[in-house]
Design an enzyme around this catalytic site. Structure first.
Site, PDB file in Angstrom:
ATOM      1  N   ASN A  29       0.841  -1.196   0.000  1.00 55.81           N
ATOM      2  CA  ASN A  29       0.000   0.000   0.000  1.00 55.81           C
ATOM      3  C   ASN A  29       0.872   1.240   0.000  1.00 55.81           C
ATOM      4  O   ASN A  29       2.023   1.224   0.442  1.00 55.81           O
ATOM      5  CB  ASN A  29      -0.940   0.025   1.222  1.00 55.81           C
ATOM      6  CG  ASN A  29      -0.210   0.251   2.525  1.00 55.81           C
ATOM      7  OD1 ASN A  29       0.361  -0.676   3.092  1.00 55.81           O
ATOM      8  ND2 ASN A  29      -0.226   1.479   3.024  1.00 55.81           N
ATOM      9  N   CYS A  30       0.321   2.333  -0.538  1.00 52.56           N
ATOM     10  CA  CYS A  30       0.976   3.630  -0.460  1.00 52.56           C
ATOM     11  C   CYS A  30       0.113   4.519   0.424  1.00 52.56           C
ATOM     12  O   CYS A  30      -0.616   4.031   1.280  1.00 52.56           O
ATOM     13  CB  CYS A  30       1.186   4.223  -1.849  1.00 52.56           C
ATOM     14  SG  CYS A  30      -0.347   4.510  -2.765  1.00 52.56           S
ATOM     15  N   MET A  31       0.124   5.818   0.204  1.00 49.76           N
ATOM     16  CA  MET A  31      -0.618   6.727   1.070  1.00 49.76           C
ATOM     17  C   MET A  31      -2.124   6.540   0.961  1.00 49.76           C
ATOM     18  O   MET A  31      -2.848   6.670   1.945  1.00 49.76           O
ATOM     19  CB  MET A  31      -0.278   8.176   0.705  1.00 49.76           C
ATOM     20  CG  MET A  31       1.080   8.618   1.196  1.00 49.76           C
ATOM     21  SD  MET A  31       1.206   8.518   2.984  1.00 49.76           S
ATOM     22  CE  MET A  31      -0.110   9.627   3.456  1.00 49.76           C
TER      23      MET A  31
END
Length: 521
Positions: A29-31
């Site tokens: 996952n990223c932001m």
């Protein structure tokens, strides 16, 4: 417990819609996005997936990305990973909603999906793939940049107010510790991304921040700890990977564990000390000087171009080249002056979406999509508005970029007049950027300029889209009332109140056709 169940239920609802655990190759996952590596993307039930309440949109790129928003994605991802592991192990998965009805405005969603697929194909060039790999190095660092940036802002506020003098030194240490060692993390991620041993990349990059480099002279100058920064760390770790791979091919297996790490650190370390640190330091200095000169001498014009072209750069995948530049500016002057200007592009999208909402007052389907995507847009999560509304419609995307250009010009003008507006981290935009703002004229003035820039972006996107975002033909085709229920033929004579030729062969729920050939509900 209720919140934990909510995130678990969201993960449980997503898993079967992406083909189950057997179809999941990787989870990250990223932001704002859950990024999935999938074996077979044809198994994804995209319409049902986008209909889930927690899902703001999807992006089909090198990984299959599900937009959940900041905060939510960090809680859903571990639940999703647990469900995948349990299902693979044969354990029962937690119960969750299997999905929902197809999303409204599916015509625009389908068009957005087609545009994403086209963009993905166009972005698969060697240069853009390299930029993507560079982005993969820096994106994992964003949570630490945000956390430390907010602590730095809080510390600055307390220092200016003269409050808690016994606490502020501790806050300063927390805020600065990560930035002091960011080169090490960049080196670690670089080696991992390019197929080397991560810890060796970190070890070579650590040379850059070691205080003892002040005793080393290169190109007739004494080196400074940190000279070259993240660019030097990236180059040093990449070189270490190449040396390590060469050693793995030629060093006998019996002595590989001793020889390969030693040669890798020795050769890459010498190259870093007597070449890369100086060269990367010169490049980093020019980047900082160039950004400051650009905004000091042509701030309004530069802001106009940057704010207007940022979203097209995103569509082309070229925006990833800005990530090392942002990080270098933060490393040099504690904030990047470019990000607040680029954030105006999202403000233009929000303004344009509001204009579409009012112009298409009869199209309840598109209006429903806008209402659900608007608040995430205010918080800087723009994908649902871009791919669900403005980009498929065409002209509103261009007028949204106009709003971004005007907002960028406004913020750039203040930079030109001597008021720097910067961000201490990268990642957030929109309202989410407020806690990370910093500048050279105090927090109050910095926040005021940024807020005014957002207002200009909203207004510019709204006005440009309201008056120039639609042709008369587009309005005639798109601005339609919902389909009416079919008349009760048992209660009315045949042909009474109906035109058989107008309804023959047509699904009553079918939507009219837009000028682009895409059905619009």
């Amino acid at each position: 417990m209720a919140n934990e169940n909510k995130y678990r239920d969201t993960a449980a609802a997503i898993l079967p819609l992406v083909g189950g655990a057997g179809n999941v190759a990787s989870v990250a996952n990223c932001m704002t996005r859950l990024r999935l590596g999938l074996h077979d993307r044809t198994l994804v039930q995209e319409e049902q997936l986008k209909a889930l309440p927690a899902v703001m949109g999807v992006v089909d790129d090198d990984t299959y990305q599900i937009v959940l928003g900041p905060g939510t994605v960090a809680r859903v991802t571990p639940e999703f990973e647990t469900l995948v592991e349990n299902e693979r192990a044969g354990a029962p998965a937690a119960a969750g909603a299997p999905g929902g009805e197809p999303v409204t405005a599916e015509d625009l969603a389908a068009q957005g999906a087609a545009l994403r697929a086209e963009r993905k194909a166009q972005n698969a060039t060697p240069f853009k793939l390299l930029l993507r790999r560079i982005a993969n190095i820096f994106v994992p660092l964003i949570p630490a940049l945000i956390g430390c940036g907010i602590i730095a802002g809080l510390n600055g506020l307390l220092v200016n107010l003269g409050w808690l003098p016994g606490i502020t030194p501790a806050l300063a240490a927390m805020a600065s510790g990560f930035m002091a060692l960011i080169a090490v993390f960049v080196g670690y991620n670089t080696a991992q991304e390019f197929g080397g041993t991560p810890i060796l990349g970190g070890a070579v990059a650590a040379i850059i921040v070691y205080a003892g480099v002040a005793n080393v002279e290169a190109f007739g100058q004494e080196l400074s700890p940190g000279q070259g920064g993240v660019l030097g760390a990236l180059g040093a770790a990449w070189l270490a990977v190449q040396i390590e791979k060469w050693c793995r091919r030629w060093v006998p297996v019996s002595i590989d564990v001793l020889v390969t790490p030693t040669i890798t650190v020795l050769v890459a370390g010498l190259a870093t000390l007597f070449g890369l640190m100086f060269l990367a330091g010169e490049v980093s200095t020019k980047i900082g000087e160039g950004a400051n000169w650009l905004l000091s001498n042509g701030g309004a014009g530069a802001g106009l171009i940057l704010g207007g072209l940022f979203l097209p750069l995103v569509m082309l995948g070229l925006h990833q080249a800005l990530i090392p530049i942002h990080t270098t500016l933060i490393e040099q002057q504690s904030y990047t002056v470019l990000l607040p200007i680029l954030a105006m592009a999202g403000a233009g999208q929000v303004g344009a979406a509001i204009a579409v909402y009012f112009r298409l007052h009869r199209n309840t389907s598109i209006r429903t999509t806008i209402k659900s995507a608007l608040w995430p847009g205010f918080l800087g999560v723009g994908e649902p508005l871009i791919y669900g509304v403005s980009l498929p419609l065409g002209r509103p995307f261009i007028t949204a970029c106009t709003g971004g250009a005007l907002g960028g010009a406004f913020v750039g003008l203040f930079n030109q007049l001597g008021t720097d507006v910067g961000s201490t981290a990268i990642g957030p935009s929109g309202w989410a950027l407020f806690p990370l703002l910093d500048g050279d004229h105090g927090l109050g003035q910095t926040v005021a300029v940024y807020a005014a820039g957002l207002a200009v972006g909203y207004l510019g996107g709204f006005v440009a889209t309201y008056y120039f975002g639609f042709t008369k033909t587009m309005l005639a085709e798109l601005n339609v009332a919902p389909a009416q229920p079919a008349p009760d033929t048992a209660a009315a004579p045949a042909g009474a109140g109906a035109n058989p030729s107008a309804t023959a062969g047509r699904d009553p729920s079918a939507a009219p056709t837009a000028p682009t050939g895409v059905p619009v509900s």
